[in-house]
Design an enzyme around this catalytic site. Structure first.
Site, PDB file in Angstrom:
ATOM      1  N   ASP A 169      40.383  45.523  33.774  1.00 12.84           N
ATOM      2  CA  ASP A 169      39.023  44.991  33.723  1.00 12.84           C
ATOM      3  C   ASP A 169      38.093  45.667  34.732  1.00 12.84           C
ATOM      4  O   ASP A 169      38.543  46.237  35.724  1.00 12.84           O
ATOM      5  CB  ASP A 169      39.030  43.494  34.037  1.00 12.84           C
ATOM      6  N   HIS A 200      43.187  45.293  36.998  1.00 11.31           N
ATOM      7  CA  HIS A 200      41.808  45.717  37.205  1.00 11.31           C
ATOM      8  C   HIS A 200      41.711  47.202  37.497  1.00 11.31           C
ATOM      9  O   HIS A 200      42.677  47.820  37.966  1.00 11.31           O
ATOM     10  CB  HIS A 200      41.158  44.883  38.315  1.00 11.31           C
TER      11      HIS A 200
END
Length: 225
Positions: free
Chosen positions: A44, A187
């Protein structure tokens, strides 16, 4: 002259047999490597200043992943979106400014999602089919708006906690919990996540799992088409 040629002919024939044997077993070996199924690696918040190194680590370790990009980041650096695609990754929608969508009006949610669709498409990332709401926060309105843009909402089965300062060892251990069809949250930016990539690849391979695509139909990891 004839006697001298015989060993050469025999050696050549033997080489052909070895080559043919190797070629005939290569495909089944690759298929067997994914015998336990596929998992979804997701990252992300990109693209960012660490995206290039992340893509390099994924490629070096034979992994593909789904990149849930923020629209504002895609608009700011479209070349990195193209780099994600060139590296074999799938690009998806993670809202434009990463807000708490459940606290916004329907019009604001629409803006967050629609602008991200446009930013990613304009950057060369194609039209996303997957959407992950920031913080995994969703409700009926968020789902309805996402559906209007042909997006399938994707949360996760395993949270690596890399956003919360998880160590490299802890991230690797999180990936070790994945089973066929499941998805892990990671992430784009943590250094510990980047360091974990080679060990994640080794761990998946040792368990007969491969990094796959996420199906818009089922929301589960599947073999890349």
């Amino acid at each position: 002259m004839t006697a001298k040629r015989v060993p050469i002919v025999v050696a050549a024939a033997a080489a052909l047999v070895v080559t043919a044997t190797t070629a005939s077993t290569a495909t089944p070996a690759r298929a067997a490597a994914c015998g336990a199924g596929y998992v979804g690696l997701t990252f992300d918040d990109g693209p960012s200043g660490t995206t290039t190194r992340l893509l390099g680590a994924l490629r070096q370790n034979g992994l593909r992943a789904t990149m849930f990009n923020q629209g504002r980041n895609a608009a700011a650096d479209p070349a990195l979106v193209r780099a994600q695609v060139s590296a074999g990754m799938w690009v998806a929608n993670h809202s434009y400014t990463h807000p708490h969508l459940t606290r916004l009006s329907q019009a604001q949610i629409d803006s967050e999602i629609s602008r991200t669709q446009q930013a990613i498409a304009s950057a060369g990332g194609g039209t996303p089919k997957l959407f992950r709401p920031p913080y995994g926060e969703t409700n009926a309105t968020v789902k309805s708006v996402a559906s209007r843009y042909g997006l399938t909402e994707i949360i996760w089965n395993v949270d690596s906690q890399d956003w919360n300062g998880a160590s490299t060892d802890a991230i690797v251990q999180s990936a070790a919990r994945l089973t066929n069809g499941q998805i892990i949250l990671m992430h784009d930016w943590p250094a510990n996540t980047l360091a974990a990539i080679p060990r994640i690849a080794q761990g998946l391979a040792s368990r007969g799992l491969c990094a796959g695509a996420i199906s818009p139909q089922t929301g589960r990891a599947v073999a890349p088409s």
